[in-house]
Every structure is written in C-alpha cells, then in structure tokens.
Write a protein that holds these residues in place. Sequence first.
Motif, mmCIF file in Angstrom:
data_model
loop_
_atom_site.group_PDB
_atom_site.id
_atom_site.type_symbol
_atom_site.label_atom_id
_atom_site.label_comp_id
_atom_site.label_asym_id
_atom_site.label_seq_id
_atom_site.Cartn_x
_atom_site.Cartn_y
_atom_site.Cartn_z
ATOM 1 N N ARG A 399 0.835 -1.150 -0.127
ATOM 2 C CA ARG A 399 -0.021 0.083 0.171
ATOM 3 C C ARG A 399 0.873 1.191 0.020
ATOM 4 N N VAL A 400 2.102 1.242 0.254
ATOM 5 C CA VAL A 400 2.924 2.382 0.319
ATOM 6 C C VAL A 400 4.000 2.554 -0.611
ATOM 7 N N PHE A 401 4.871 1.096 -0.405
ATOM 8 C CA PHE A 401 6.141 0.945 -1.209
ATOM 9 C C PHE A 401 5.785 1.105 -2.789
ATOM 10 N N VAL A 402 4.800 -0.016 -3.178
ATOM 11 C CA VAL A 402 4.568 -0.149 -4.730
ATOM 12 C C VAL A 402 4.100 0.934 -5.183
ATOM 13 N N PRO A 403 2.867 1.794 -4.722
ATOM 14 C CA PRO A 403 2.299 2.860 -5.207
ATOM 15 C C PRO A 403 3.420 4.194 -5.566
ATOM 16 N N VAL A 404 4.379 4.292 -4.350
ATOM 17 C CA VAL A 404 5.175 5.175 -4.704
ATOM 18 C C VAL A 404 6.160 5.053 -5.618
ATOM 19 N N ILE A 405 6.720 3.516 -5.627
ATOM 20 C CA ILE A 405 7.847 3.401 -6.529
ATOM 21 C C ILE A 405 7.468 3.113 -7.818
ATOM 22 N N ARG A 406 6.069 2.879 -8.300
ATOM 23 C CA ARG A 406 5.506 2.582 -9.385
ATOM 24 C C ARG A 406 5.356 3.930 -10.285
ATOM 25 N N ARG A 407 5.376 5.103 -9.692
ATOM 26 C CA ARG A 407 5.704 6.361 -10.377
ATOM 27 C C ARG A 407 6.605 6.456 -10.952
ATOM 28 N N TYR A 408 7.948 5.757 -10.635
ATOM 29 C CA TYR A 408 9.110 5.990 -11.204
ATOM 30 C C TYR A 408 9.349 4.904 -12.373
ATOM 31 N N THR A 409 9.190 3.641 -11.990
ATOM 32 C CA THR A 409 9.219 2.457 -12.782
ATOM 33 C C THR A 409 8.247 2.279 -13.643
ATOM 34 N N LYS A 410 7.174 2.874 -13.577
ATOM 35 C CA LYS A 410 5.895 2.338 -14.462
ATOM 36 C C LYS A 410 5.498 0.997 -14.434
ATOM 37 N N ASN A 411 6.239 0.180 -13.557
ATOM 38 C CA ASN A 411 5.787 -1.270 -13.420
ATOM 39 C C ASN A 411 4.648 -1.375 -12.484
ATOM 40 N N PRO A 412 3.486 -2.269 -12.946
ATOM 41 C CA PRO A 412 2.574 -2.058 -11.979
ATOM 42 C C PRO A 412 2.665 -2.980 -10.674
ATOM 43 N N ARG A 413 3.901 -3.669 -10.659
ATOM 44 C CA ARG A 413 4.261 -4.347 -9.483
ATOM 45 C C ARG A 413 5.005 -3.387 -8.679
ATOM 46 N N GLY A 414 5.633 -2.255 -8.874
ATOM 47 C CA GLY A 414 6.309 -1.279 -8.485
ATOM 48 C C GLY A 414 7.993 -1.592 -8.759
ATOM 49 N N ILE A 415 8.381 -2.666 -8.532
ATOM 50 C CA ILE A 415 9.608 -3.466 -9.014
ATOM 51 C C ILE A 415 9.358 -4.831 -9.482
ATOM 52 N N THR A 416 10.235 -5.267 -10.392
ATOM 53 C CA THR A 416 10.076 -6.608 -10.846
ATOM 54 C C THR A 416 10.128 -7.740 -9.918
ATOM 55 N N MET A 417 9.705 -8.886 -10.393
ATOM 56 C CA MET A 417 9.559 -10.021 -9.399
ATOM 57 C C MET A 417 11.156 -10.493 -8.843
ATOM 58 N N LEU A 418 12.113 -10.434 -9.930
ATOM 59 C CA LEU A 418 13.430 -10.713 -9.470
ATOM 60 C C LEU A 418 14.131 -9.859 -8.569
ATOM 61 N N GLN A 419 13.641 -8.488 -8.900
ATOM 62 C CA GLN A 419 14.367 -7.252 -8.093
ATOM 63 C C GLN A 419 13.738 -7.543 -6.658
ATOM 64 N N ARG A 420 12.502 -7.815 -6.408
ATOM 65 C CA ARG A 420 12.026 -8.170 -5.176
ATOM 66 C C ARG A 420 12.527 -9.296 -4.525
ATOM 67 N N LEU A 421 13.009 -10.322 -5.429
ATOM 68 C CA LEU A 421 13.668 -11.622 -4.729
ATOM 69 C C LEU A 421 15.000 -11.315 -4.414
#
Length: 606
Positions: A399-421
């Motif tokens: 609710r916080v990290f994904v909406p904020v970072i999505r503005r910069y990455t334009k990725n619906p997940r915020g960061i990619t799955m492998l970046q999160r991993l």
Amino acid sequence: MSVVDEKGLPSGKEDYTQDGTVDLKGRPVLRSKTGSWKACTFIVGYELFERMAYYGISSNLVVFLGSKLHEGTVASSNNVSNWAGVVWTTPLVGAYIADAYLGRYWTFIIASCIYLLGMCLLTLTVSLPALRPPPCAQGVENQDCPQASPWTRGIFYLALYIIALGAGGTKPNISTMGADQFDEYEPKENTYKLSFFNWWVFSILVGVLFSTTVLVYIQDNLSWSLGYGLPTVGLAFSILVFLVGTPFYRHKLPSGSPLTRMLQVFVAAGIKWKAHVPHDPKQLHELSMEEYANNSRNRIDHTSTLRFLDKAAVKTGKTSPWRLCTVTQVEETKQMTKMVPILITTLIPCTMLIQAHTLFIKQGTTLDRSMGPNFEIPPAGLSAILIISMLTSIPIYDRVFVPVIRRYTKNPRGITMLQRLGAGLLMYVLIMVIAWLTERKRLRVAREKHLLGQHDIIPLSIFILIPQYALTGVAENFAEIAKMDFFYYQAPEGMKSLGISYSTTSVALGCFLSSFLLSTVADITKKHSHQGWILDNLNISRLDYYYAFMVILSFLNFLCFLVTAKFFDYNVDVTHEKSGSELNPASLDNARICQGSESTAQPDAK
C-alpha cells in the motif's frame, strides 16, 4: 439451444469469464457470481487454519524431539529439516496429479483428508499412555533419559509423514486455485491478481501467529495433547469452510501430464541432436490456432532461448509425440526449464530459513526467558516476532512502497519480481551477520560467567534474538512472496500447479541441504578441531563459526543470483509495463497468444 460465440462461450449479455475457467461440471461460469475475492474468502479461510495446524506442529517440533524423544541438537534439527524437506517435496506429485488428471479441486479434497488423518494420528501419539514416550527421571532432559521405544518413535514419525503426504496435494493447489479465481482478461480482476500473493500470505500469517504464540505456549506449559489437538480440530473445520465455498469456485481443466510433455521435448531434441533448425520458425511443427482454441489451450510463439530444444519441433517425417513436438510444447518446456537456475539460487535462503526455526529456537533455550515471576516465554515463542514482522511489512509494501515506486518504474508491481527476490536474498546475508554477532556475545557471556553446563541459563534476555527474527520476517516478505509470484506467472497456462511446486521444491531442497550442511559441519569440525562447532551443549559449541560460514555461503549465493537474473528473459505478458487499469481483454488476448515471445525488456538485476 444456446448460441455460442467464437470462443465457445454462450452468447448474450451475460458476463462469462474469458480465461477458460469453468465450474465443476465443465460449464462456462459467470464472472459476477463466481471467483474473485468472494471465492478466495473460503480458500483463504482454509489456508488460515491449515497454516495454524502445520506450524502448530513444525514450530515446536525440535523442542518435542529434544525434550520428549530425547534427541540431541544435530539429530533433532536434522529430523525436523528432513521432515520439512519431504513436506515441501511431495507438492511435485500433487501438482502432477492435479495438472494431468484430477484437477486442483479434487486433488486438494483427497489430500486434505489424508492430511487430517495424519493430524489425528499425531494427536493420539502424544495423548495415549501406550504411545507416549517415557519421561526423564526427575525432570532431567537429554541426559540419562530412557529412550523412546521403536514402536513409539515409529508411530510418531508415521503420523508426521502422513501429514507430509497430505500436504503434497494441498500446498501446490490451494494457492494456484486462489490465483485462478481472478480473470486476467478483466481489468479490475487482473489488478487484484497482481497483488494476490501479498494478501494471500498476509491472511494465512494470522494462523501462523496463533500457532507460534498460543499453541507453542500450550505445548510447553500445559499439554502436548491439547497443543496438537487444537490444530487438528482447526484443520477439520478448515476443510468444512473450503467445501462451503464450492459453488463460488472457478476451475481450470486438467491439460494432460506436464512432465510427460516436457520429457517428450527433451527426448525428441536428444534423438534429433544432429538436426538443423531452420532460420524461419514457421518451418517448425505447429498446430493451427483453431486446433488450440478447440482444446481450450493457448498457442505460444517461438523464442530464440534454449535453441537446442527447437530440434524437437524439426520435421523429419516421424510423427510420434516422442519424435516430433509442437512449437508450443517446446516453448512450454523452455519456460519451465529457464526457471531452474533461479530455483537453485533460492536454496541457500531456504536453508537459512529452516535453520532459523531450529537453531534460533535452540539458542533461545539457553537464554533468560522470564517475564515476571510466573511466566516464561517458550523457546519457539519468538517466532511470533517473525510473523508480526511479516504482517507489518506486507501492507506497507503493497500500500505504500508499490504505489510510490510505481510512479518512477511504471511497473504495475512497483519493482520486478526478480528485483524483489534479490532484495530478500540480500537481507538473508544481513540476517546471518546479525546471528553471528549475537551468538558471539552469548558465548562471551557464558565464558565470563563460567556457565558452560548444558542446562545453564545465560543471563541474557531472549529478546536479544529479536533483530534476527524481525529481519527474517521482512526478508520472507520480499523473497518468499516474490518466489511464489515468479514461479506462478512464469509458468505456462497448463503448468501453473507445477510452477507453484517449484516454489515448494526450493524449500524442500533447502531443508535437505540444511540437514546435510549441519551434519557435515558437525562431523568435520569434530574430527579436525579441539571440539565440534555444533554440540548438544550449545554453551561450549561454536555456533558463531557456523553462522560466519553461512554468511559467506549466502553472499556467494547472492552473487550467483545477480548473474542468473541478469540473463533471464521474462515472458511477454509479464514484461508489459502497463498498469492493470490500462489492460483490456483484447490486449490480454494478444499477450496470451504471444506468451512465449522473446522479451525485449531489460533483465532484472542490472
């Protein structure tokens, strides 16, 4: 007589799902009356109680084996690891049966009954006097204690492994079935699906929290019979909850044996290893779009990855399925194969996670656990910190990290799955550093106070373990959820259960690796040093050396992950950087047809 459209769905104004889901009788289902969070409420309700049952056993199992079956540190830790390894290996079988024959629903129902049988037997072994292991004389543990009889040990471990067999049919299918309740052709449901695993894990952690606090306290201070009986009753109730939700579920039909299809590709490619692959993919063997549509399957376009497997689709005049495979079949195999290196890099973190549930608890038994004059924290009680950490970090992430970072990455997940991993894997390195420093402090105080006996309590609060537990919870939020997400979305449509089983397989292999490392290090250090690093008496062990070894191992594993992730190509439907609200059924349809196309997006961990 009803009229159907070009997709085989009843025509008219009714809003049928577009992703191939059906009811139990194989009929198309209405989106408005089935699926989404309405159906997931019952599925999550089951998993909440099932997790309570599983962690009600596993969280304190190492304590039971040590205090009741009188097993030593290495033996009890390894037996827990080996059992957990089987628990997380059997999902491969459950996924195979579901994808190939019975479907997820019926595989799950049968496995749940087996699971419940194991829980009932386990409760009986700690309840009936004839099956209970003998107590130590005068409360002395692990020292001059009568050994449990082979009959007692045999019944206890039989119950544990019946539970493992049942878990094989529930674990890969319940989460996959939950994700299947969201139609990715519908924009709103597709948005929900992107964060499904976040809230899936959040919901079931409530059950885990109850296990690691209330059940662990009951087991340590009141009764093992009651401590095992409550989760058994909870599991029976959870099966009932799941059955009540049956009218609301959407189902994916079995599509044949995924392992057989993959094996056919490897065999055909091996037989034709000298064959020349044409430059034009259209010259390879493939079926028409109509044939795939008639069988409710999706065609996957050719990609340039793992080109050796393309030989399986080279036309040589032989038409046997073990000699000639379609491009789609080859691409399905490629998609499952290219995830294997990522799976391998998750083994060390899984090993560390298992040891967090054994060695961390063993450490806790040597520390001051008192809270007031009449209350002691159970050694496994600090596992609740791990759960609370996850319960806190998941909403913050979603609710916080994904909406904020999505503005910069334009990725619906915020960061990619492998970046999160990758972020989670890096945290595991830090966890081992903290565990190493904490253990050095514990041993220093033990030497200074001359508290070197096996049952001596070190005058340090058990709360010094909180940092390593809390960070483990955050690391699990990143690594474990990303792993489930990754293996589900990167698996082809007919192999989703097998994809989820990749996630459980990494845990299983991590368990066996944990057992191997612990035994090997203990044996080698006993032979080549003054004393072993890991002894039954932790106050004279050198567990800090072992943690330092794990720091090095986890850091090297993280470097391997960076290299592997750099060269990984996502499937096209995952690399589209549009938010869920921008997607429409037509664009999703195109994405599914081209699911295997080579990604043009930049690889993850650059």
